[in-house]
Design an enzyme around this catalytic site. Structure first.
Site, PDB file in Angstrom:
ATOM      1  N   ASP A   1       0.888  -1.237  -0.066  1.00  0.00           N
ATOM      2  CA  ASP A   1       0.101  -0.006   0.100  1.00  0.00           C
ATOM      3  C   ASP A   1       0.907   1.364   0.062  1.00  0.00           C
ATOM      4  O   ASP A   1       2.311   1.058   0.099  1.00  0.00           O
ATOM      5  CB  ASP A   1      -0.858  -0.179   1.385  1.00  0.00           C
ATOM      6  CG  ASP A   1      -2.120   0.982   1.234  1.00  0.00           C
ATOM      7  OD1 ASP A   1      -2.332   1.461   0.089  1.00  0.00           O
ATOM      8  OD2 ASP A   1      -2.790   0.997   2.227  1.00  0.00           O
TER       9      ASP A   1
ATOM     10  N   GLU B   1       2.351   4.785  -4.327  1.00  0.00           N
ATOM     11  CA  GLU B   1       2.138   5.267  -5.539  1.00  0.00           C
ATOM     12  C   GLU B   1       3.568   6.162  -5.974  1.00  0.00           C
ATOM     13  O   GLU B   1       3.675   6.337  -7.279  1.00  0.00           O
ATOM     14  CB  GLU B   1       1.102   6.583  -5.345  1.00  0.00           C
ATOM     15  CG  GLU B   1      -0.373   5.992  -5.438  1.00  0.00           C
ATOM     16  CD  GLU B   1      -0.769   5.206  -4.345  1.00  0.00           C
ATOM     17  OE1 GLU B   1      -1.534   4.274  -4.154  1.00  0.00           O
ATOM     18  OE2 GLU B   1       0.079   5.537  -3.022  1.00  0.00           O
TER      19      GLU B   1
ATOM     20  N   ASP C   1      -9.089   3.501  -2.166  1.00  0.00           N
ATOM     21  CA  ASP C   1     -10.019   4.050  -1.018  1.00  0.00           C
ATOM     22  C   ASP C   1     -11.266   4.597  -1.583  1.00  0.00           C
ATOM     23  O   ASP C   1     -11.577   5.657  -1.742  1.00  0.00           O
ATOM     24  CB  ASP C   1      -9.155   4.933  -0.296  1.00  0.00           C
ATOM     25  CG  ASP C   1      -8.017   4.445   0.493  1.00  0.00           C
ATOM     26  OD1 ASP C   1      -7.914   3.180   0.590  1.00  0.00           O
ATOM     27  OD2 ASP C   1      -7.124   5.334   0.911  1.00  0.00           O
TER      28      ASP C   1
END
Length: 790
Positions: free
Chosen positions: A405, A408, A479
């Protein structure tokens, strides 16, 4: 910049074309895939998506000639014409235009008024996109429809929308105006009346896609850095496009069987007593469950590869106890390494120079969950090897998979500056070039580490990705929110992910942020039951989202949907095997199977589960019925057994615990008996639901966890059925016998909607049970033939 052509050279599969302003290249990947390349950044491909050796690269015959002011390259399937200014047009073998460069300049629709006034009040005013260093304009004929681009928001058909490929951690409610989300998959499919083709712009820099939003005369893609490097991928149908694209960028490997079960997650389940409580509640309420995910609070101060000694004093004992209940554990791992003297992971990475740096070579620091953190440079092989080796820390504690997670990469004190430096396997690069592939490379490292430490098929789940990440990881859509609109959006998002190569994908069932209502959870689980990845996940501070936290009706609807998923696990496993072989996803838009039916081109509130099941979930609050479009053919209502003719819209009843499902006539659906987790039962008898008609089916069986099937350690069964003179004949054979583990002793067939006066196995009458909805009988596994006589 290109100017007039001055010459060309043919060498192997490449045709280099000289222009006044530079050199361009056409490469024949195979008869149906063409690469267009210009070395604007590097002299050769440096792709993180297209790895070599590559099965898509097939030597084929082609000719090159110069005629009528153009270079013409001809393969068995395509004609490519290259003109001055490096204009490239694609035709099929008959000379029918497929994809032509636009000859005009960009001419955006006019925008009127002083937008700064609107922005002063807080409105996000629309502005025309800037021109880009690299920009390819394609002519629009008028009937084009566009699909793919990963999990971008908006409808299934992306015509009239614009997007940017720049991996972005954006927790605000996702709506159609979002240009960027967590993944950058610069690939889309164009469906026209005559054919389908794909365009893959393999450029890791920030890229831009406008699919007729700026002007309906053209669509374009572009970038401000990197090479001109795109692939034209011919169909002529969408299935072939997906298959060829995934041959190029890689296909999802067959996952372990348990990964297809139910996953339960929350930010966060801690301490370990809470984890055990969740596990026990699932068993108490007769709810299937295979996996519990642990979010960031299991760690010691958010330090990766550590455990909080107070909350989780003995991780190995915890995973062992859960394992005895049939439940595995997946832990989150973020890339941000806490800047902390005395913390072994940080110290080792610092000593070896494994972190991204600023321009002066000093490790770059930003804030994530641990506070000040440094970022491993996954663009460098020694760093990937180091990170891979660290996966053993988690596996030694009994962890079954890793959840990547915040990759990015995300940061709290503003985004990483463009000039952050990376080693990039020997050719230095800045953040602009590495950003979109950072999560991709982290996933590759994690996959390699799990494979080496366990020898089993790795389970990796990642939020950020690039084209080709499907080789290493499953993904989810990030999300989302507990809104009905996000349930609706989840269907085209996951369908387009599947079309973009990510066969193993899903979303947070019930929604991550906000509070999920009872009815919304009941309806969302009915979609999730058919998503390749099923995970119920919610955020810190939200209400409990476990099904028993709601009323009995919700709990019953949830249990019913989950038991159906577990019943269909062998079918889903077969679909994942098909995905590895062909690239086709289990969860499919109808256009993939029925591209000539214009009624399905915009249909994004129902989908196919494989090619045999049609799922039409309810996605509006309070609805107890919905319109369902059935394509041509005969379809059987999964609940009532009624046979319906397609090519029309029907009205389906849908009480809270019912999701309308239809099965194509001629189908076989393998099934398992009721079980709480994968492996609870030794499956000695495969259940097989048969829907009369003409059709074939291939079912495989292996150990469910290793890669031994690739060397022949699997069993394969081929089933077929046909009708003659009112009698149904079903045949099966063991077409491959390479797995000697727990194998089937028999099959139990239930032929739906068909009553029989007798059933003959290889010419001999056998016992059967005739009921209102069908006929059931048992036959030995292996080979045989059955006739149902009315």
């Amino acid at each position: 910049m290109w100017g007039k052509r001055t010459g060309y050279e043919k060498e192997g599969r490449r045709v280099s074309i000289q222009f006044e302003g530079g050199t361009g290249r056409i490469e024949v990947v195979n008869a149906g895939v063409i690469n267009v390349f210009a070395p604007l950044h590097t002299q050769e491909h440096e792709s993180r998506a297209v790895e070599q050796p590559n099965p898509a690269f097939v030597v084929c015959d082609y000719t090159v000639s110069e005629r009528d002011g153009r270079i013409e390259i001809v393969t068995e399937q395509l004609i490519v014409r290259v003109y001055d200014h490096f204009k490239v047009d694609f035709y099929d073998a008959a000379g029918t235009p497929l994809c032509l460069d636009y000859r005009g300049e960009r001419e955006p629709f006019p925008r009127r008024g002083n937008v700064s006034i609107a922005e002063g009040e807080g409105h996000a005013a629309m502005r025309t996109s800037e021109h880009h260093k690299i920009q390819v304009l394609k002519a629009m004929e008028g009937e084009e429809k566009f699909y793919g681009l990963g999990d971008k928001t908006g409808p299934l058909n992306k015509r009239g929308y614009e997007y940017e490929m720049w991996n972005t951690d954006d927790p605000s409610p996702h709506v159609e105006s979002h240009k960027s989300l967590y993944k950058s998959i610069p690939f889309f499919i164009t469906l026209k009346e005559r054919a389908a083709y794909g365009l893959f712009f393999d450029n890791p820099f920030k890229t831009f896609f406008d699919l007729g939003k700026e002007n309906s005369d053209y669509y374009y893609f572009g970038a401000d850095g990197g090479n001109l490097d795109y692939y034209f991928i011919y169909g002529p149908d969408p299935k072939n496009v997906v298959s060829r694209y995934t041959a190029l960028t890689g296909r999802t490997p067959l996952p372990q069987l348990w990964t297809l079960g139910a996953h339960q997650s929350r930010w966060s389940y801690a301490p370990e007593s809470r984890v055990l409580e969740i596990a026990e509640k699932f068993r108490e309420h007769d709810l299937p469950l295979d996996v519990i995910h642990l979010d960031v609070d299991y760690m010691d101060g958010y330090r990766v590869f550590t455990w909080d000694d107070e909350r989780f004093p003995d991780p190995a004992a915890l995973t062992k106890r859960l394992g005895e209940m049939g439940i595995k554990v997946v832990t989150i791992i973020d890339p941000g390494v806490k800047k902390d003297r005395g913390y072994g992971i940080y110290e080792e990475g610092l000593e070896k120079g494994f972190y991204a740096t600023d321009r002066d070579g000093v490790p770059y620091v930003n804030a994530v969950w641990p506070g000040d953190s440094v970022y491993p440079d996954f663009s460098d092989e020694p760093v990937r090897r180091w990170w891979a080796d660290n996966q053993k820390i988690m596996l030694d504690a009994g962890i079954a998979g890793i959840w990547n997670d915040m990759n990015e990469p995300a940061s709290f004190n503003g985004p990483l500056p463009d000039d952050v430096r990376f080693k990039n396997d020997g050719r230095g690069a800045d953040h602009l070039e590495i950003h979109n592939v950072y999560g991709h490379l982290m996933s590759k490292s994690t996959y390699d580490g799990i494979l080496e430490a366990s020898g089993k098929r790795p389970f990796v789940i990642t939020r950020a990705a690039y084209a080709g990440t499907q080789k290493y990881s499953t993904v989810w859509t990030g999300d989302n929110q507990s809104f009905w609109e996000h349930l609706r959006l989840s269907i085209p998002m996951t369908l387009n992910l599947g079309l973009s190569g990510f066969a193993f994908n899903g979303c947070d069932v019930g929604g991550f942020s906000h509070d999920c209502t009872p009815e919304l959870l009941a309806r969302w689980v009915q979609v999730g039951a058919f998503s390749p990845l099923f995970r119920n996940h919610t955020a810190i501070g939200t209400r409990d989202q476990e099904p028993w936290a709601y009323d009995e009706d919700t709990l019953d609807a949830y249990r019913k949907a989950m038991k159906l998923r577990y019943r269909l696990l062998p079918y889903l496993y077969d679909l994942m095997r098909e995905a590895e072989q062909t690239g086709l996803p289990p969860m499919r838009p109808l256009l993939l199977e029925f591209p000539e039916d214009e009624h399905v081109h915009e249909l994004d509130d129902q989908f196919l589960f494989g090619s045999r099941m049609l799922v039409a979930p309810v996605i509006e609050q309070g609805k107890r019925y919905r319109a369902v479009y059935l394509p041509e053919g005969s379809w059987v209502d999964y609940r009532s057994g009624e046979t319906l003719e397609g090519g029309r819209v029907i009205l389906a009843e849908a009480p809270l615990d019912v999701c309308p499902i239809y099965v194509r006539a001629g189908s076989f659906l393998p099934a398992y008996p009721d079980q709480k987790y994968v492996g609870e039962l030794k499956i000695k008898e495969l259940l097989l639901d048969v829907y009369p008609g003409t059709g074939e089916y291939v079912h495989t069986q292996d150990d469910g966890e290793s890669f031994d099937y690739r060397s022949g350690s699997y069993n394969e069964y081929r089933f077929s059925q046909s009708e003659q003179d009112g009698e149904l004949e079903i045949a099966w054979e063991a077409s491959h016998a390479g797995y000697d583990g727990e194998t089937y002793a028999s099959f139990r067939l239930t032929v739906h909607g068909r009553s029989a006066s007798s059933v003959e196995l290889n010419g001999e009458a056998i016992p059967f049970l005739a009921e209102i909805r069908g006929t059931t009988f048992h036959v030995p596994a292996g080979s045989g033939k059955v006739r149902l006589i009315r």
